[in-house]
Design a protein around this motif. Structure first.
Motif, PDB file in Angstrom:
ATOM      1  N   PRO A 171      91.187-101.941 -13.576  1.00 24.89           N
ATOM      2  CA  PRO A 171      89.801-101.750 -13.128  1.00 24.89           C
ATOM      3  C   PRO A 171      89.701-100.700 -12.018  1.00 24.89           C
ATOM      4  O   PRO A 171      90.604-100.566 -11.185  1.00 24.89           O
ATOM      5  CB  PRO A 171      89.401-103.129 -12.589  1.00 24.89           C
ATOM      6  CG  PRO A 171      90.346-104.084 -13.246  1.00 24.89           C
ATOM      7  CD  PRO A 171      91.630-103.322 -13.432  1.00 24.89           C
ATOM      8  N   SER A 172      88.618 -99.939 -12.032  1.00 28.97           N
ATOM      9  CA  SER A 172      88.293 -98.923 -11.015  1.00 28.97           C
ATOM     10  C   SER A 172      89.274 -97.757 -10.963  1.00 28.97           C
ATOM     11  O   SER A 172      89.273 -96.993 -10.004  1.00 28.97           O
ATOM     12  CB  SER A 172      88.188 -99.559  -9.619  1.00 28.97           C
ATOM     13  OG  SER A 172      87.148-100.509  -9.592  1.00 28.97           O
ATOM     14  N   SER A 173      90.111 -97.595 -12.000  1.00 31.78           N
ATOM     15  CA  SER A 173      91.101 -96.511 -11.965  1.00 31.78           C
ATOM     16  C   SER A 173      90.630 -95.239 -12.663  1.00 31.78           C
ATOM     17  O   SER A 173      91.263 -94.188 -12.510  1.00 31.78           O
ATOM     18  CB  SER A 173      92.426 -96.977 -12.591  1.00 31.78           C
ATOM     19  OG  SER A 173      92.279 -97.215 -13.982  1.00 31.78           O
ATOM     20  N   GLY A 174      89.525 -95.282 -13.398  1.00 32.11           N
ATOM     21  CA  GLY A 174      89.083 -94.121 -14.157  1.00 32.11           C
ATOM     22  C   GLY A 174      88.439 -93.043 -13.315  1.00 32.11           C
ATOM     23  O   GLY A 174      87.723 -93.331 -12.349  1.00 32.11           O
ATOM     24  N   ILE A 175      88.714 -91.783 -13.685  1.00 32.81           N
ATOM     25  CA  ILE A 175      88.055 -90.643 -13.051  1.00 32.81           C
ATOM     26  C   ILE A 175      87.559 -89.703 -14.147  1.00 32.81           C
ATOM     27  O   ILE A 175      87.899 -89.856 -15.321  1.00 32.81           O
ATOM     28  CB  ILE A 175      88.978 -89.896 -12.066  1.00 32.81           C
ATOM     29  CG1 ILE A 175      90.192 -89.288 -12.777  1.00 32.81           C
ATOM     30  CG2 ILE A 175      89.419 -90.813 -10.923  1.00 32.81           C
ATOM     31  CD1 ILE A 175      91.015 -88.340 -11.901  1.00 32.81           C
ATOM     32  N   GLY A 176      86.770 -88.697 -13.740  1.00 30.71           N
ATOM     33  CA  GLY A 176      86.218 -87.745 -14.702  1.00 30.71           C
ATOM     34  C   GLY A 176      85.246 -88.452 -15.631  1.00 30.71           C
ATOM     35  O   GLY A 176      84.470 -89.311 -15.201  1.00 30.71           O
ATOM     36  N   GLU A 177      85.284 -88.098 -16.911  1.00 32.89           N
ATOM     37  CA  GLU A 177      84.394 -88.729 -17.891  1.00 32.89           C
ATOM     38  C   GLU A 177      84.847 -90.143 -18.258  1.00 32.89           C
ATOM     39  O   GLU A 177      84.194 -90.810 -19.068  1.00 32.89           O
ATOM     40  CB  GLU A 177      84.308 -87.872 -19.152  1.00 32.89           C
ATOM     41  CG  GLU A 177      83.629 -86.534 -18.921  1.00 32.89           C
ATOM     42  CD  GLU A 177      83.623 -85.664 -20.169  1.00 32.89           C
ATOM     43  OE1 GLU A 177      82.523 -85.171 -20.524  1.00 32.89           O
ATOM     44  OE2 GLU A 177      84.700 -85.477 -20.779  1.00 32.89           O
ATOM     45  N   LEU A 178      85.942 -90.607 -17.653  1.00 30.23           N
ATOM     46  CA  LEU A 178      86.441 -91.960 -17.903  1.00 30.23           C
ATOM     47  C   LEU A 178      86.189 -92.892 -16.714  1.00 30.23           C
ATOM     48  O   LEU A 178      86.755 -93.985 -16.639  1.00 30.23           O
ATOM     49  CB  LEU A 178      87.927 -91.912 -18.272  1.00 30.23           C
ATOM     50  CG  LEU A 178      88.218 -91.106 -19.542  1.00 30.23           C
ATOM     51  CD1 LEU A 178      89.716 -90.955 -19.766  1.00 30.23           C
ATOM     52  CD2 LEU A 178      87.544 -91.738 -20.760  1.00 30.23           C
ATOM     53  N   VAL A 179      85.304 -92.489 -15.788  1.00 29.66           N
ATOM     54  CA  VAL A 179      84.906 -93.367 -14.685  1.00 29.66           C
ATOM     55  C   VAL A 179      84.308 -94.641 -15.280  1.00 29.66           C
ATOM     56  O   VAL A 179      83.535 -94.581 -16.238  1.00 29.66           O
ATOM     57  CB  VAL A 179      83.873 -92.678 -13.762  1.00 29.66           C
ATOM     58  CG1 VAL A 179      83.185 -93.673 -12.854  1.00 29.66           C
ATOM     59  CG2 VAL A 179      84.543 -91.603 -12.940  1.00 29.66           C
ATOM     60  N   GLY A 180      84.683 -95.767 -14.729  1.00 32.41           N
ATOM     61  CA  GLY A 180      84.135 -97.039 -15.187  1.00 32.41           C
ATOM     62  C   GLY A 180      84.823 -97.608 -16.410  1.00 32.41           C
ATOM     63  O   GLY A 180      84.386 -98.608 -16.960  1.00 32.41           O
ATOM     64  N   ILE A 181      85.918 -96.984 -16.857  1.00 34.38           N
ATOM     65  CA  ILE A 181      86.606 -97.494 -18.040  1.00 34.38           C
ATOM     66  C   ILE A 181      87.174 -98.882 -17.762  1.00 34.38           C
ATOM     67  O   ILE A 181      87.657 -99.163 -16.666  1.00 34.38           O
ATOM     68  CB  ILE A 181      87.703 -96.517 -18.519  1.00 34.38           C
ATOM     69  CG1 ILE A 181      88.211 -96.926 -19.910  1.00 34.38           C
ATOM     70  CG2 ILE A 181      88.828 -96.397 -17.497  1.00 34.38           C
ATOM     71  CD1 ILE A 181      89.097 -95.886 -20.584  1.00 34.38           C
ATOM     72  N   SER A 182      87.079 -99.745 -18.768  1.00 39.07           N
ATOM     73  CA  SER A 182      87.674-101.080 -18.693  1.00 39.07           C
ATOM     74  C   SER A 182      88.068-101.473 -20.105  1.00 39.07           C
ATOM     75  O   SER A 182      87.638-100.864 -21.084  1.00 39.07           O
ATOM     76  CB  SER A 182      86.683-102.093 -18.113  1.00 39.07           C
ATOM     77  OG  SER A 182      85.549-102.216 -18.958  1.00 39.07           O
TER      78      SER A 182
END
Length: 135
Positions: free
Chosen positions: A102-113
């Motif tokens: 959780p909370s590790s996404g950046i760029g267009e993958l912000v919010g990935i879960s």
């Protein structure tokens, strides 16, 4: 959404890192770094910290891996972390665990879960999939 891919291990480098204090067990514990490359709906590379208690001669043991991925999932560029583990008796995979951090996404993958998994085909092809959400 599900993104699938194949991957190859480009590097597997054992380290000298050992658990402290030293504890003797039936299987040695080792730490390595890995680099993987992905092709398919998942395109990119990952840097992995790989820890295992494993018997090379029998193929019995358990591993835990933390991966930092950069690239794209179904055309969305970014980076994130995921963790996975499994146990083997030499010819199978059991007790599998796979989750996106959780909370590790950046760029267009912000919010990935989400979660995912890995499999190795009979011909040695390594497969990975992510069942993920964005938002």
């Amino acid at each position: 959404m599900r993104a699938t891919a194949t991957f190859t291990v480009k590097a597997f480098v054992p380290t000298e890192l050992k658990p402290e204090p030293a504890v003797s067990t039936g299987l040695p514990v080792g730490v390595a770094t890995m680099e993987k490359h992905f092709e398919g709906e998942v395109v990119g590379r990952s840097a992995t910290l790989f820890t295992a208690a494993f018997d090379q001669s029998t193929g019995v043991g358990t591993y835990v891996a933390m991966e930092s991925f950069e690239g794209s999932l179904q055309g969305r560029e970014g980076a994130f972390n995921f963790v996975h583990s499994a146990t083997t008796s030499g010819s199978d995979r059991t007790a599998e665990f796979f989750t996106i951090v959780p909370s590790s996404g950046i760029g267009e993958l912000v919010g990935i879960s989400g979660a995912g998994g890995m499999a190795v085909d009979a011909d040695g092809t390594h497969r990975i999939w992510f069942d993920y959400q964005l938002g």
